[in-house]
Write an enzyme that holds these catalytic residues in place. Structure first.
Site, PDB file in Angstrom:
ATOM      1  N   SER A 195       4.825   2.224   8.123  1.00  0.00           N
ATOM      2  CA  SER A 195       4.490   1.098   7.257  1.00  0.00           C
ATOM      3  C   SER A 195       5.653   0.730   6.341  1.00  0.00           C
ATOM      4  O   SER A 195       6.222   1.582   5.653  1.00  0.00           O
ATOM      5  CB  SER A 195       3.267   1.434   6.402  1.00  0.00           C
ATOM      6  OG  SER A 195       2.105   1.475   7.185  1.00  0.00           O
ATOM      7  N   ASP A 242       0.344  -7.607   1.214  1.00  0.00           N
ATOM      8  CA  ASP A 242       0.705  -6.216   1.478  1.00  0.00           C
ATOM      9  C   ASP A 242       2.218  -6.036   1.492  1.00  0.00           C
ATOM     10  O   ASP A 242       2.772  -5.278   2.293  1.00  0.00           O
ATOM     11  CB  ASP A 242       0.099  -5.714   2.793  1.00  0.00           C
ATOM     12  CG  ASP A 242       0.159  -4.189   2.910  1.00  0.00           C
ATOM     13  OD1 ASP A 242       0.120  -3.523   1.863  1.00  0.00           O
ATOM     14  OD2 ASP A 242       0.271  -3.677   4.034  1.00  0.00           O
ATOM     15  N   HIS A 295       0.813  -1.221   0.000  1.00  0.00           N
ATOM     16  CA  HIS A 295       0.000   0.000   0.000  1.00  0.00           C
ATOM     17  C   HIS A 295       0.846   1.270   0.000  1.00  0.00           C
ATOM     18  O   HIS A 295       0.349   2.350  -0.316  1.00  0.00           O
ATOM     19  CB  HIS A 295      -0.983   0.002   1.186  1.00  0.00           C
ATOM     20  CG  HIS A 295      -0.349   0.250   2.528  1.00  0.00           C
ATOM     21  ND1 HIS A 295      -0.029  -0.769   3.404  1.00  0.00           N
ATOM     22  CD2 HIS A 295       0.025   1.396   3.151  1.00  0.00           C
ATOM     23  CE1 HIS A 295       0.496  -0.253   4.502  1.00  0.00           C
ATOM     24  NE2 HIS A 295       0.540   1.063   4.376  1.00  0.00           N
TER      25      HIS A 295
END
Length: 392
Positions: A247, A171, A141
């Protein structure tokens, strides 16, 4: 000779004998006794001192024992408070060492997309360098939909990056920059991680302004299953702060091994503090390798979608089939909508995630047996697993 003459003669002899005997003075005899007594006292004191000294030395030596296995010195037990202070100090030093060791291999990633006024910032995140020739792991993402990706190294040097491979389901993504001799991270074995272990997160919290932020906590839970965008993630839960921008960054143990790839999105819908999640590195290793080698991840696929159901009498429990993909293994095997899959590969299933977990333990082209409830009857079908297409 008469008796008187005899007595006189004897008396003269006695006198002569006495003249030959030397008598010791009583004062001299007393001094010798005193000297002897003093000598005994000194001797006893010396012996006692020797015994006491030997006891003390032996006691000290007994507190330091060389083990027969490795001849390493075993130190005496410490006071609990001292041991605690030493433990806390070691812990703090270890976190510092991890930050200094891993930090240089953590990068900031900027996602830019074309807009009305040209390239616009679409988001940012972190990544970890896994190969000195410029291979970097991050979250899917973080780079999703990017028209341009830039990477900022710990040296503040900014480089353009290209996407080698991305996998929406896990992911994860691998990107590459044109550089050599870069610092790299070391992957650990997440199966050895225990609840309560120290966890250290490194990344660009809230963007480049707070690049290289280090947060620490503990491992809160293992093998959590979190659903996001229709996919089930096996993740590590931690209370180390993971913020927007973290992230794609690493979650490390005290030895500086990467045990997870942080992902804020996975737990974003929980809206809770002290609950961060990282993709288990043992789950990620093969995916990362596939993305580096072929740019994609090949997965076996059954070819159905559905939901969990249970009959009123609890006799029928499984996955109610809502849709079957054409030409998939399930479609070819004759599985239909309204069927209920109760078992796969001899194992009971309660929901789609159970089926996926069983399927992923197989390879594309292998066969699995599915037990199905249809029109009041139980039937068994053999399914040849097909390949999952795209990033589903």
């Amino acid at each position: 000779m008469n008796d008187d003459n005899i007595k006189d003669a004897n008396w003269e002899n006695v006198k002569d004998d006495e003249a030959k005997i030397k008598f010791v003075n009583s004062k001299k005899r007393s001094n010798i006794k005193k000297i002897a007594s003093l000598f005994c006292v000194v001797l006893v004191a010396a012996v006692s001192g020797g015994i006491s000294g030997a006891y003390v030395i032996n006691k000290k030596q007994a507190s330091k024992i060389y083990t027969p296995d490795n001849r390493m010195l075993v130190e005496p037990k410490q006071d609990k408070s001292e041991a605690k202070d030493k433990s806390e100090s070691t812990k703090e030093n270890s976190i510092t060492e991890v930050a200094e060791t891993v930090g240089p291999a953590v990068v900031g990633i900027s996602n830019k997309s074309e807009g009305y006024f040209g390239l616009q910032d679409a988001g940012s995140g972190s990544g970890v360098i896994i190969d000195s020739n410029g291979y970097i792991v991050t979250n899917y993402h973080v780079v999703q939909g990017a028209d341009k990706i830039t990477v900022k190294l710990s040296s503040n040097k900014i480089l353009n990056a290209s996407v080698l491979g991305a996998d929406q389901r896990s992911d994860l993504a691998v990107i590459k920059v044109d550089a050599k001799n870069l610092p790299v991270v070391r992957f650990g074995d997440s199966s050895k991680v225990k609840v309560g272990d120290t966890a250290i997160a490194i990344g660009n919290s809230l963007g480049e302004q707070f690049a290289g932020s280090v947060t620490a906590g503990i491992i809160s839970a293992l093998n959590r299953k979190i659903e996001y965008n229709g996919s089930i993630y096996k993740v590590i839960q931690t209370d180390a702060a993971i913020n927007p921008g973290n992230s794609g960054g690493p979650l490390c143990d005290l030895q500086g091994n990467v045990i997870g790839i942080n992902s804020l999105k996975i737990g974003a819908n929980l809206n809770a503090e002290g609950m961060g999640f990282a993709i288990d590195i043992n789950e990620a290793k093969d995916i990362i390798k596939s993305l580096m080698n072929s740019g994609k991840v090949s997965r076996p696929y059954l070819g159905i979608s559905g939901e969990s159901v249970v009959s009123e009498d609890d006799k029928i429990q499984g996955v109610y089939i809502e849709q079957v993909e054409k030409n998939s293994g399930a479609g070819v095997a004759g599985i239909k909508p309204t069927d209920i899959i109760m078992q796969v590969d001899g194992k009971k299933v309660r929901d789609v995630s159970d089926i996926e977990e069983i399927i992923e333990s197989h390879k594309i082209g292998e066969k699995v047996e599915a037990e199905i409830w249809r029109d009041g009857k139980t039937i068994k079908v053999e399914v040849v697993l097909s390949e999952l297409k795209g990033n589903k």
